[in-house]
Design an enzyme around this catalytic site. Sequence first.
Site: not given
Ligand code: IMP
Ligand code: ZN
Length: 353
Positions: A22, A24, A26, A71, A104-106, A205, A287
Amino acid sequence: MSSTEKINLDSFCRALPKVELHAHLNGSLSLRIMKKLYELQHSDGRILMDLPNIEEPNSLEECFQLFPIVHSLTSTSEAVFIATCDMIGEFYDDGVIYLEVRSTPRAVDGVMTKKEYVEAIIRGIITSKNRYPEILVKYLISVDRMKGYESAKQNIELAIEMIEQYPDYVVGLDLSGDPSKGSAFLELLEKSRKAGLKITAHCAEVPNEIEIMDILNFKPDRLGHCTCIHPTLNGKEELFQRLIQSNIPIELCLTSNIKCGTVPSYDLHQFKYLYEAGHPICIATDDKGVFNTSLSKEFELAARHFQLSQDTLCQLTINSVKYSFASEIEKSRLTDVINAFRFQSVSTVSNTK
Ligand code: IMP
Ligand code: ZN
């Protein structure tokens, strides 16, 4: 715990070959990587935003205020590629042998499409195979619950296209985003399951009994957090029992939940209740950049707060392999690596007695 015991546990957790399920992209960028990306923007003359002093968040709201800052640093394919390679490098340095990175695709107007974003991550993963051959990396495409139906549909269609094109790298879908907003889009997720994508969903959450039940009935392959389910954490006994019955593996991110303020202290984290119930769980970071942590630190925290032996930490890691979205051949190889470490560390301990 004496200082010698603490050092022993520290070095054991660092040396343990670990599995991260788990993370992410960014949110996992360390300050070092962010500064590097900022310098890159400077040299290109494309500063979008000054890099502010990044303070550690104290609430879920503060956590979600940090993502736009990160971002702004990953707003070109080149920056996404560098971020991916460097993030993989940091997990590798921390002793991680298997990583599922989610992102998340951006799209950025006139600069990058969602597909180019995803391809930059895949390029980063492929390039890292040569740089860091001991870490196996997969990609889960995220759906941000806050971004609406059209965006969710686009990301899912992109994920279906990408699993066909890059089946060795794109293996699943992640439902994430600010839990206090938006929708889980479960009807859309069903389509991706039929296409062979594994699904992991952030769940509970914040308290939301109806959505928790919908997600459990949907039966994702894994769940994230599952915080507000136990009665001591704003849930209910019936919900907790329903979760236990589901037997769905849960990714637990101790520091993330503490820093977001959804759990009052490490000792009262849902880890305790799930572990005691023998539910399938894995330790993860969420994160690591935003929360200033590492997977080794999370293992150390779990061991200290829940009195886990070194052998239990090895077993938890082997279980994570089982719950991962790797192929059966990959799982078998990863398990061998962890077992080799396990037997070596057991014999080292008995030889020093
Ligand atoms: P990315 O998808 O690589 O841009 O990573 C950042 C994104 O992950 C954030 O904008 C959220 O959408 C998601 N994210 C990161 N941490 C959490 C969390 O603890 N709960 C829900 N979504 C999260
Ligand atoms: Zn998460």
